[in-house]
Design a protein around this motif. Structure first.
Motif, PDB file in Angstrom:
ATOM      1  N   ARG A   1     -43.545 -21.006  44.539  1.00 27.67           N
ATOM      2  CA  ARG A   1     -42.424 -22.403  44.416  1.00 27.67           C
ATOM      3  C   ARG A   1     -41.678 -22.257  45.734  1.00 27.67           C
ATOM      4  N   THR A   2     -41.246 -21.028  46.277  1.00 27.61           N
ATOM      5  CA  THR A   2     -40.928 -20.274  47.714  1.00 27.61           C
ATOM      6  C   THR A   2     -41.315 -20.608  48.390  1.00 27.61           C
TER       7      THR A   2
ATOM      8  N   ALA B   1     -44.437 -22.763  48.896  1.00 25.15           N
ATOM      9  CA  ALA B   1     -44.328 -25.027  49.243  1.00 25.15           C
ATOM     10  C   ALA B   1     -43.159 -25.274  49.357  1.00 25.15           C
ATOM     11  N   ASN B   2     -42.363 -24.492  49.177  1.00 26.88           N
ATOM     12  CA  ASN B   2     -40.605 -25.117  49.076  1.00 26.88           C
ATOM     13  C   ASN B   2     -40.720 -24.619  51.128  1.00 26.88           C
ATOM     14  N   SER B   3     -41.095 -23.806  51.169  1.00 25.06           N
ATOM     15  CA  SER B   3     -40.482 -22.754  52.484  1.00 25.06           C
ATOM     16  C   SER B   3     -41.222 -23.823  54.137  1.00 25.06           C
ATOM     17  N   PRO B   4     -40.367 -24.450  54.366  1.00 23.84           N
ATOM     18  CA  PRO B   4     -41.284 -24.928  55.813  1.00 23.84           C
ATOM     19  C   PRO B   4     -41.571 -24.339  56.875  1.00 23.84           C
TER      20      PRO B   4
ATOM     21  N   GLU C   1     -37.691 -12.344  50.696  1.00 27.60           N
ATOM     22  CA  GLU C   1     -37.535 -14.249  49.492  1.00 27.60           C
ATOM     23  C   GLU C   1     -38.624 -14.408  48.590  1.00 27.60           C
TER      24      GLU C   1
END
Length: 275
Positions: free
Chosen positions: A209-210, A212-215, A222
């Motif tokens: 999830r980290t 996928a949500n990181s640009p 992280e």
């Protein structure tokens, strides 16, 4: 033409070498890219110095940041990775397992299942011809063997077959109690890896999830928290399950061996009372 070209080029190369050597001795860099004015040597001399100073400053800053960041304690890292919920759950499982191990170790002792002192005392009373004392000694004993033989003596007046049947019923009931206490250890041994697997899946979901949500590409720091949760929950689950399953199988085999010995010894003692 070749001789004239070589003769014309040699003085120029020699002069260039002499000029380069002179500049090297003076400590100035050769202006190979573009011509510089009279202040160029001073600029060239100052810029590298400033760059070196900046580089040293950056290096010192990095060194200070690295040295100021002390490594985490292993216990603190484990607690941070597991969190409150998993820590409390694994702590409860480990305390329960330790309690069950101590209880079953005490219950699986030979003195509590088939005590040799009881068998020897009953044999001595029977050899002396005092059956009443032998029967009283059996009835007052709280061991597995004492309860089984006492049940048989209570039905001996109805016949030997009824006495054996009564002993079998009591033996099966006591064996079931001991196996139930042992089965809780097996239950903990089966649940702990499942809890660890649940934490592993949860940690990996958090890591993806980290990502996928990181640009941009996330830093390893992280992702370290979620990956630590995944690995530490698996480690804690296996650390509880391995001794639980091992002790369960060892105690189960011991209980089965002692209960078989109780069955043989109880029938032998009952036959002695029938004579």
């Amino acid at each position: 033409l070749l001789a004239l070209t070589l003769s014309a080029g040699l003085p120029n190369s020699a002069a260039a070498q002499d000029e380069a050597a002179l500049r090297a001795e003076m400590g100035d860099e050769p202006a190979a890219v573009e011509p510089a004015d009279a202040g160029a040597p001073a600029v060239n001399g100052a810029v590298p110095a400033a760059g070196a100073a900046a580089g040293n400053g950056a290096g010192n800053g990095a060194t200070e940041d690295t040295s100021s960041k002390a490594p985490k304690n292993m216990l603190a890292w484990t607690f941070e990775a597991l969190g409150i919920s998993y820590t409390a759950l694994f702590l409860a499982l480990s305390i329960t397992l330790l309690t069950l191990i101590v209880m079953n170790l005490i219950a699986a002792r030979r003195d509590n299942i088939c005590p040799p002192d009881l068998v020897e005392g009953v044999e001595q009373h029977l050899v002396a011809g005092d059956r009443q004392a032998a029967a009283e000694m059996i009835r007052t004993d709280d061991s597995f063997l004492g309860q089984v033989v006492s049940a048989g003596l209570g039905k001996l007046d109805r016949g030997y077959d009824h006495a054996v049947e009564a002993m079998q019923e009591v033996g099966e009931e006591e064996t079931m109690k001991m196996e139930h206490n042992l089965s809780y250890m097996a239950l903990i041994g089966n649940i702990s890896p499942m809890v660890g697997l649940f934490g592993t899946v949860q940690g990996m979901i958090g890591a993806f999830r980290t990502i996928a949500n990181s640009p941009t590409t996330p830093k390893p720091s992280e992702l370290a928290g979620n990956i630590s949760t995944a690995l530490f929950t698996t480690l804690a689950g296996l650390a509880i399950a391995i001794p639980a399953i091992a002790v369960y199988n060892i105690l189960r085999n011991r209980v089965q061996r002692l209960t078989m010995q109780v069955g043989i010894t109880s029938e032998e003692l009952l036959e002695r009372f029938q004579k």
